[in-house]
Design a protein around this motif. Structure first.
Motif, mmCIF file in Angstrom:
data_model
loop_
_atom_site.group_PDB
_atom_site.id
_atom_site.type_symbol
_atom_site.label_atom_id
_atom_site.label_comp_id
_atom_site.label_asym_id
_atom_site.label_seq_id
_atom_site.Cartn_x
_atom_site.Cartn_y
_atom_site.Cartn_z
ATOM 1 N N THR A 164 -83.104 150.160 108.931
ATOM 2 C CA THR A 164 -81.841 150.896 108.848
ATOM 3 C C THR A 164 -81.968 151.992 107.795
ATOM 4 O OG1 THR A 164 -80.492 148.990 109.491
ATOM 5 C CG2 THR A 164 -79.384 150.740 108.257
ATOM 6 N N PRO A 165 -81.610 153.244 108.126
ATOM 7 C CA PRO A 165 -81.662 154.310 107.112
ATOM 8 C C PRO A 165 -80.682 154.015 105.975
ATOM 9 C CG PRO A 165 -81.488 155.229 109.331
ATOM 10 C CD PRO A 165 -81.222 153.757 109.453
ATOM 11 N N TRP A 166 -81.158 154.212 104.728
ATOM 12 C CA TRP A 166 -80.304 153.908 103.570
ATOM 13 C C TRP A 166 -80.792 154.675 102.353
ATOM 14 C CZ3 TRP A 166 -75.695 152.034 102.645
ATOM 15 C CH2 TRP A 166 -75.357 151.596 101.351
ATOM 16 N N LYS A 167 -79.942 155.537 101.848
ATOM 17 C CA LYS A 167 -80.205 156.282 100.608
ATOM 18 C C LYS A 167 -81.566 156.974 100.609
ATOM 19 C CE LYS A 167 -77.170 153.485 97.642
ATOM 20 N NZ LYS A 167 -76.223 154.533 97.226
ATOM 21 N N GLY A 168 -81.865 157.669 101.702
ATOM 22 C CA GLY A 168 -83.082 158.452 101.777
ATOM 23 C C GLY A 168 -84.330 157.698 102.145
ATOM 24 N N THR A 169 -84.202 156.403 102.430
ATOM 25 C CA THR A 169 -85.358 155.620 102.849
ATOM 26 C C THR A 169 -84.930 154.751 104.030
ATOM 27 O OG1 THR A 169 -87.086 154.088 102.096
ATOM 28 C CG2 THR A 169 -84.858 153.746 101.226
ATOM 29 N N THR A 170 -85.743 153.791 104.384
ATOM 30 C CA THR A 170 -85.350 152.808 105.402
ATOM 31 C C THR A 170 -85.498 151.418 104.811
ATOM 32 O OG1 THR A 170 -87.589 152.815 106.325
ATOM 33 C CG2 THR A 170 -85.956 154.246 107.387
ATOM 34 N N LEU A 171 -84.628 150.532 105.209
ATOM 35 C CA LEU A 171 -84.623 149.190 104.639
ATOM 36 C C LEU A 171 -85.833 148.394 105.109
ATOM 37 C CD1 LEU A 171 -80.833 148.242 104.920
ATOM 38 C CD2 LEU A 171 -82.072 149.232 102.975
ATOM 39 N N ASP A 172 -86.328 147.588 104.193
ATOM 40 C CA ASP A 172 -87.506 146.763 104.477
ATOM 41 C C ASP A 172 -87.104 145.297 104.346
ATOM 42 O OD1 ASP A 172 -89.940 145.596 104.807
ATOM 43 O OD2 ASP A 172 -90.927 146.610 103.134
ATOM 44 N N GLY A 190 -95.468 138.660 121.541
ATOM 45 C CA GLY A 190 -95.970 139.993 121.298
ATOM 46 C C GLY A 190 -95.416 140.599 120.014
ATOM 47 N N LEU A 191 -95.560 141.911 119.875
ATOM 48 C CA LEU A 191 -95.140 142.645 118.696
ATOM 49 C C LEU A 191 -94.147 143.732 119.099
ATOM 50 C CD1 LEU A 191 -98.660 143.111 117.018
ATOM 51 C CD2 LEU A 191 -96.933 141.383 116.439
ATOM 52 N N TRP A 192 -93.227 144.052 118.160
ATOM 53 C CA TRP A 192 -92.128 144.967 118.479
ATOM 54 C C TRP A 192 -91.907 145.960 117.354
ATOM 55 C CZ3 TRP A 192 -89.056 144.258 122.981
ATOM 56 C CH2 TRP A 192 -89.343 143.094 123.702
ATOM 57 N N THR A 193 -91.452 147.139 117.737
ATOM 58 C CA THR A 193 -90.849 148.038 116.767
ATOM 59 C C THR A 193 -89.338 147.805 116.817
ATOM 60 O OG1 THR A 193 -90.468 149.870 118.320
ATOM 61 C CG2 THR A 193 -92.621 149.766 117.203
ATOM 62 N N THR A 194 -88.655 148.198 115.757
ATOM 63 C CA THR A 194 -87.192 148.035 115.775
ATOM 64 C C THR A 194 -86.551 148.985 116.774
ATOM 65 O OG1 THR A 194 -87.073 149.516 113.853
ATOM 66 C CG2 THR A 194 -86.990 147.146 113.435
ATOM 67 N N GLU A 195 -87.205 150.119 117.036
ATOM 68 C CA GLU A 195 -86.686 151.035 118.060
ATOM 69 C C GLU A 195 -86.691 150.364 119.432
ATOM 70 O OE1 GLU A 195 -87.979 153.405 114.626
ATOM 71 O OE2 GLU A 195 -88.979 151.851 115.830
ATOM 72 N N GLU A 196 -87.751 149.642 119.712
ATOM 73 C CA GLU A 196 -87.831 148.925 120.992
ATOM 74 C C GLU A 196 -86.819 147.793 121.039
ATOM 75 O OE1 GLU A 196 -92.634 149.425 121.857
ATOM 76 O OE2 GLU A 196 -91.884 147.755 120.647
#
Length: 591
Positions: A386-394, A362-368
């Motif tokens: 992960t929140p980092w310097k005003g954005t989220t890491l990709d 299946g498919l997941w969000t990182t929150e899940e």
């Protein structure tokens, strides 16, 4: 601590008389004027602290050409099986069993004896100085602390080493210069007894003006750690070479008791408290390592924002471990193993191990995926979102297009197939602990001002717990571990055992230069450091924005896999050293 003290050297050169070439080549500042000048005495000790660069994460000599902290500052977490090399440095051969009789890993022999020779000179000469008696005793105590730290750093590497507590005369007979190795027990006893001897002569409280210099509690912390190591070696090790390595098992409890008592003195002093300044448990644990001289810090190496080559004392942790990009279009030098991630429990105390079959369906969000994980995970490891310097890491690696096919290069509908914050050889996770989010990683590498915590209360509580458990004081052990877990924001334990204590050390002290030495002293490294780890691949699903997950198996490779051999519980003395001193015996297993 500052770097090379050029001014001191110039003062020394110009203060010496013209017959300097007739003096004995001691290799140290020995002119009488030094011992009559308080400023030069202080500069002498400052230089010795600077020379003990292994205080910062066991950094080795190769890093000093560029100042403290090039790739070598990351070696302990790689060798300790916490991370895998993504880029930078040359450590993989040691991780794969390549440590031979020629050595090369975590060396601290020639430099240790060079520093100790100067410390011995200092200890012998300082009583002749015009300083008042209290200042003389304080200087003696500081020098003895630093000398004991050198011997602790050696004994945990090599076992027994020659114990030299006098400044040797180069003209002395060979039998006085080329000494055999003392036993491992004798070296540990020396470190512990030295700490007992100097306690009353060091500052008796944690004072801001002493930040970065030893106090009574620094000495107790070193005693606590050294005694715990000695107890473990007695309990789990084997006596060989007539005690040059190994300690009699019957002495384990005596060492554990000394560790327990030293920890208890720190814990009940009223000088320290677990850092607890932020209601957000994730940010609280992150800020523990950023907030200078906070309530938990017992001893730290102080860093500033200036590269050491420009006269400062910055270091490269942020530059190397940051998510991409840093100033050389890299970053994420270490990939954290999925097994390390799974070591973090959920906040209700249940196991953090993932159902690997289930998450690849299946498919997941990182929150899940990471819901209700131990806050220390989010404070220690970065990953997708992960929140980092005003954005989220990709970190995504590949896109499932609208038709369900996988694309791994270029872009699709304006979205890159590869996320921009993970190194190309990454395994889904990076090192967040000790990173200062406010630091600019696009400038020079050695400009991180994050202090390196050599001793902190969290470690002392875990030392106390381990020693208490081995002394059958299970209530004390349980209480200490639960203090750590309460601060972390995770459920308290109802019972305690050896594995639970070791597990708590693993997650609480992650990336702090403990894991490698712990596995060695427990004699479990042959198993733990011979495992081929795994990672996690996030594949972005274009239709939903969720992720398909793949387990990256055997990320250390299928050839020359991680290997820790029994002989590696001690580093080799090396052929060069045994050739130079025929009285040195080589450690078992090296040929």
């Amino acid at each position: 601590m500052k770097k090379i003290i050029y001014i001191t050297c110039l003062i020394f050169l110009f203060s010496c008389s013209e017959d300097i070439l007739d003096k004995k080549p001691l290799g140290i500042i020995s002119d009488a004027s030094v011992w009559n000048d308080p400023a030069l005495i202080n500069a002498y000790m400052t230089q010795l602290w600077a020379d003990t660069y292994i205080l910062v994460n066991e950094v080795n000599n190769n890093a000093i050409t560029n100042g403290v902290g090039w790739f070598q500052i990351t070696y302990p977490i790689k060798i300790g099986g916490e991370t895998r090399l993504n880029w930078g440095g040359n450590v993989n051969s040691y991780r794969r069993g390549g440590l031979s009789i020629n050595g090369g890993l975590f060396e601290w022999w020639e430099n240790a004896y060079r520093i100790n020779r100067r410390l011995n000179e200092f200890i012998e000469r300082i009583p002749e100085s015009p300083l008042d008696e209290a200042t003389i005793q304080a200087n003696l105590a500081e020098a003895r602390f630093l000398r004991a730290f050198q011997y602790f750093s050696m004994v945990k590497r090599y076992g027994g080493v020659p114990l030299i507590t006098e400044a040797q005369d180069i003209a002395a007979p060979e039998e006085e210069l080329f000494l055999p190795r003392n036993t491992e027990e004798e070296i540990y006893n020396f470190v512990i007894s030295e700490m007992d001897a100097i306690l009353d002569d060091l500052p008796q409280e944690k004072a801001p003006v002493r930040y970065g210099k030893p106090t009574k509690f620094t000495a107790l912390a070193l005693k606590c750690r050294a005694a715990l190591y000695a107890g473990s070696i007695a309990q789990y090790g084997t006596v060989q070479l007539d005690g040059v390595v190994g300690i009699d098992a019957g002495k384990a409890n005596s060492f554990y008791q000394q560790s327990y008592d030293a920890a208890n003195q720190i814990m009940t002093s009223g000088e320290f408290a677990l850092y607890n300044e932020d209601d957000d448990k994730v940010m609280n644990f992150r800020n523990l390592f950023i907030d200078k001289n906070n309530s938990e810090v017992i001893f730290a190496v102080i860093h500033d924002e200036v590269n050491s080559q420009q006269g400062g004392n910055g270091w490269g942790w942020d530059f190397i471990e940051t998510p991409l990009p840093n100033g050389v279009a890299a970053g994420n030098a270490d990939g954290v193993y999925l097994e390390i991630v799974e070591s973090f429990e959920y906040i209700d105390g249940t196991s953090g191990e993932l159902d690997r079959d289930a998450i690849t369906e299946g498919l997941w969000t990182t929150e899940e995926l990471w819901k209700d994980k131990d806050p220390r995970f989010f404070a220690s490891v970065y990953t997708q979102d992960t929140p980092w310097k005003g954005t989220t890491l990709d970190f995504h690696n590949g896109i499932l297009r609208a038709d369900g096919t996988l694309q791994t290069t270029g872009s699709y509908e304006g979205i890159l197939a590869m996320g921009t914050h993970q190194f190309s050889t990454g395994i889904g996770f990076g090192v967040l602990k000790m990173l200062d989010e406010a630091h600019d990683n696009t400038i020079g590498w050695g400009t991180s001002s994050t202090d390196f915590l050599v001793f902190r209360l969290g470690e002392i509580l875990l030392n106390y717990a381990e020693a208490a458990y081995e002394l059958n004081r299970t209530d004390d052990a349980l209480d200490a571990v639960n203090q750590i877990r309460e601060r972390a924001g995770i459920a308290a334990l109802s019972s305690i055992d050896r594995e639970k204590i070791r597990h708590e050390r693993k997650v609480e002290l992650l990336f702090e230069n403990h894991r490698y030495w712990d596995l060695r002293r427990w004699r479990t490294a042959e198993v733990e450091l011979s495992k081929n780890g795994s990672g996690l691949r996030y594949i972005l699903d274009y239709n939903t924005g969720k992720f398909k997950l793949e387990i990256m198996e055997q990320v250390d490779g299928t050839v020359n896999q991680p290997l820790f051999l029994a002989r590696h519980y001690y580093l080799p003395i090396t052929l060069n050293r045994t050739a130079n001193n025929p009285n040195l015996v080589e450690n078992p297993g090296y040929e």
